[in-house]
Motif scaffolding. Structure first.
Motif, short mmCIF file in Angstrom:
data_model
loop_
_atom_site.label_atom_id
_atom_site.label_comp_id
_atom_site.label_asym_id
_atom_site.label_seq_id
_atom_site.Cartn_x
_atom_site.Cartn_y
_atom_site.Cartn_z
N ASP A 104 0.86 -1.18 0.00
CA ASP A 104 0.00 0.00 0.00
C ASP A 104 0.90 1.24 0.00
O ASP A 104 1.81 1.35 0.83
CB ASP A 104 -0.90 -0.02 1.25
CG ASP A 104 -1.96 1.06 1.21
OD1 ASP A 104 -3.16 0.72 1.24
OD2 ASP A 104 -1.60 2.26 1.14
N MET A 105 0.69 2.12 -0.96
CA MET A 105 1.52 3.32 -1.06
C MET A 105 1.24 4.24 0.13
O MET A 105 0.13 4.30 0.65
CB MET A 105 1.23 4.06 -2.37
CG MET A 105 1.51 3.23 -3.62
SD MET A 105 3.24 2.72 -3.74
CE MET A 105 4.03 4.29 -4.02
N ASP A 106 2.26 4.99 0.55
CA ASP A 106 2.12 5.89 1.69
C ASP A 106 1.54 7.24 1.24
O ASP A 106 2.02 7.82 0.26
CB ASP A 106 3.50 6.13 2.33
CG ASP A 106 4.12 4.83 2.83
OD1 ASP A 106 3.38 3.96 3.31
OD2 ASP A 106 5.37 4.70 2.73
N ASP B 279 -3.87 2.41 -5.07
CA ASP B 279 -2.52 2.38 -4.49
C ASP B 279 -2.21 1.10 -3.72
O ASP B 279 -1.28 1.09 -2.92
CB ASP B 279 -2.28 3.62 -3.62
CG ASP B 279 -2.81 3.48 -2.22
OD1 ASP B 279 -3.82 2.78 -2.03
OD2 ASP B 279 -2.20 4.06 -1.31
N LYS C 37 3.28 1.90 9.00
CA LYS C 37 3.28 2.96 8.00
C LYS C 37 3.86 4.23 8.57
O LYS C 37 3.67 4.48 9.74
CB LYS C 37 1.82 3.23 7.57
CG LYS C 37 1.49 2.55 6.27
CD LYS C 37 0.13 2.93 5.79
CE LYS C 37 -0.10 2.46 4.39
NZ LYS C 37 0.74 3.06 3.37
MG MG Z 1 -2.12 4.13 0.77
#
Ligand code: MG
Ligand code: TTP
Length: 367
Positions: free
Chosen positions: A22-24, A120, A173
């Motif tokens: 999962d993209m930050d 994402d 995260k």
């Molecule tokens: Mg994300």
């Protein structure tokens, strides 16, 4: 115990290893990459805050903005109160779509079963790598590729099931890597709050709290009969997935799961002409997006938010796949007639889902 299997056979034959990425702070990170002067600052993507009088919501924000308490889906006016000095930017969807395609291309390059689940995030079935050391090496490689080639960061979870991998990607995260090997599964899951389970929203969380269930440990230990009586048969699924027993596979499928557009009115309105014109504009936008992605959809969902943030949605599945604007528009109008109660509306949205790829082969079959 054991039947005909030796321990070794069992671990190689039955051990599934799933990677979730999962993209930050995705939209905000893309904006900070394009505008390096915003790096390290609180950046909020969403509606125009108009000095605190703006309507609409936050799409996402940088981690620096999260330190002020700003979150996705929060009214933009509230974000402005929390951090008036933040950099407020409107979303630039084509930029995010391009960055998303680049991330997904990196993931697909490893030739493993791949499933994209949102703009994402995606799953990879990495079982073929033979074990957790190999899977962890791949995660390092992916993070490095995304960072050096795209200038973005992501978080990755590796675990025996999809649900646990998704929970794992979220716990450290941003820029984190969390590996949950089978022997650590229960100690990892036990303290996780129920809200972190995909699909458990604020309402379900509150109901579970009332029953005394706060963590995954509480949930897995709870008498299943009592849970079923209170929450229905879906509790069985909930209890088993959180016990690390879900066997959902990585379904290879390309591209996006849904395309949606929504609009917050400058002033709440129940003017039927304004509402109808908005539906037309939203239908045009989502269909254009569908065409850009060469997709056809079968499900149209309409979302109506009244004052006080009461939100209603209604969906219809069409008899055929379509990318036709007129079909989507008339379906959206008909769904709206079903749920519009005459009260002033704050926000309207249309979502298209259940896609098929409109590729050459299907075009031949369709003629
Ligand atoms: Mg994300
Ligand atoms: P998320 O992955 O939920 O959030 P994120 O990537 O911004 O932050 P995180 O580091 O916590 O993963 O969503 C991906 C993108 O989807 C996000 O950048 C913007 C968009 N989005 C919205 O527009 N509205 C929303 O309510 C949410 C949750 C996301």
């Amino acid at each position: 115990m054991g039947g005909n299997f030796t321990m070794e056979e069992r671990s190689t034959d039955h051990q599934r290893i799933i990677l979730h990425l999962d993209m930050d702070s995705f939209y905000a990170s893309v904006e900070m990459r394009e505008n390096p002067e915003f790096k390290g600052k609180p950046v909020v993507i969403g509606a125009d805050p108009k000095n605190g009088t703006g309507r609409g919501v936050v799409s996402t924000c940088s981690y620096e903005a999260r330190a002020f308490g700003i979150r996705s889906a929060m009214p933009i006016s509230q974000a402005f109160v929390l951090c008036p000095q933040a950099v407020f930017l409107p979303p630039h969807f084509p930029r995010y779509a391009k960055a998303s395609a680049e991330v997904m291309a990196i993931l697909k390059s490893f030739d493993l079963p791949f499933q994209q689940v949102s703009i994402d995030e995606a799953f990879l079935d990495v079982s073929a790598l033979g074990g957790y050391p190999g899977a962890t090496d791949l995660a390092a490689r992916i993070r490095n590729d995304i960072s050096t080639q795209l200038g973005l960061t992501c978080s990755i979870g590796i675990a025996p099931t999809k649900v646990v991998a998704k929970i794992a990607s979220d716990v450290d995260k941003p820029d984190g890597l969390t590996v949950v090997e089978p022997e650590n599964l229960f100690s990892f899951l036990a303290p996780i709050p129920v809200r972190k389970i995909p699909g458990v929203g604020r309402k379900a969380e509150a109901e579970l709290f009332e029953t005394g269930i706060r963590t995954i440990k509480d949930l897995t230990e709870y008498d299943i009969q009592v849970l079923i009586a209170r929450f229905g048969r879906s509790s069985i699924t909930l209890q088993s997935i959180t016990a690390g027993k879900d066997d959902d596979i990585v379904k290879e499928q390309d591209g996006v799961k849904s395309v949606s557009r929504e609009m917050t009115f400058l002033k709440d309105t129940n003017d039927e002409q304004v509402i109808a014109a908005t539906i037309d504009a939203l239908a045009r936008d989502v269909c254009r997006n569908l065409l850009d992605e060469s997709l056809r959809c079968r499900t149209v969902t309409i979302k109506v938010r009244y004052q006080e943030f009461v939100t209603k949605t209604k969906a219809r599945t069409l008899p055929h796949y379509t990318d036709d604007e007129k079909t989507v528009r008339s379906c959206a109008h008909s769904l709206l007639r079903n749920i519009f109660n005459g009260r002033p509306i704050r926000l309207l949205g249309i979502r298209l889902s259940s896609f098929e790829k409109h590729d050459a082969r299907q075009m031949i079959l369709n003629v």
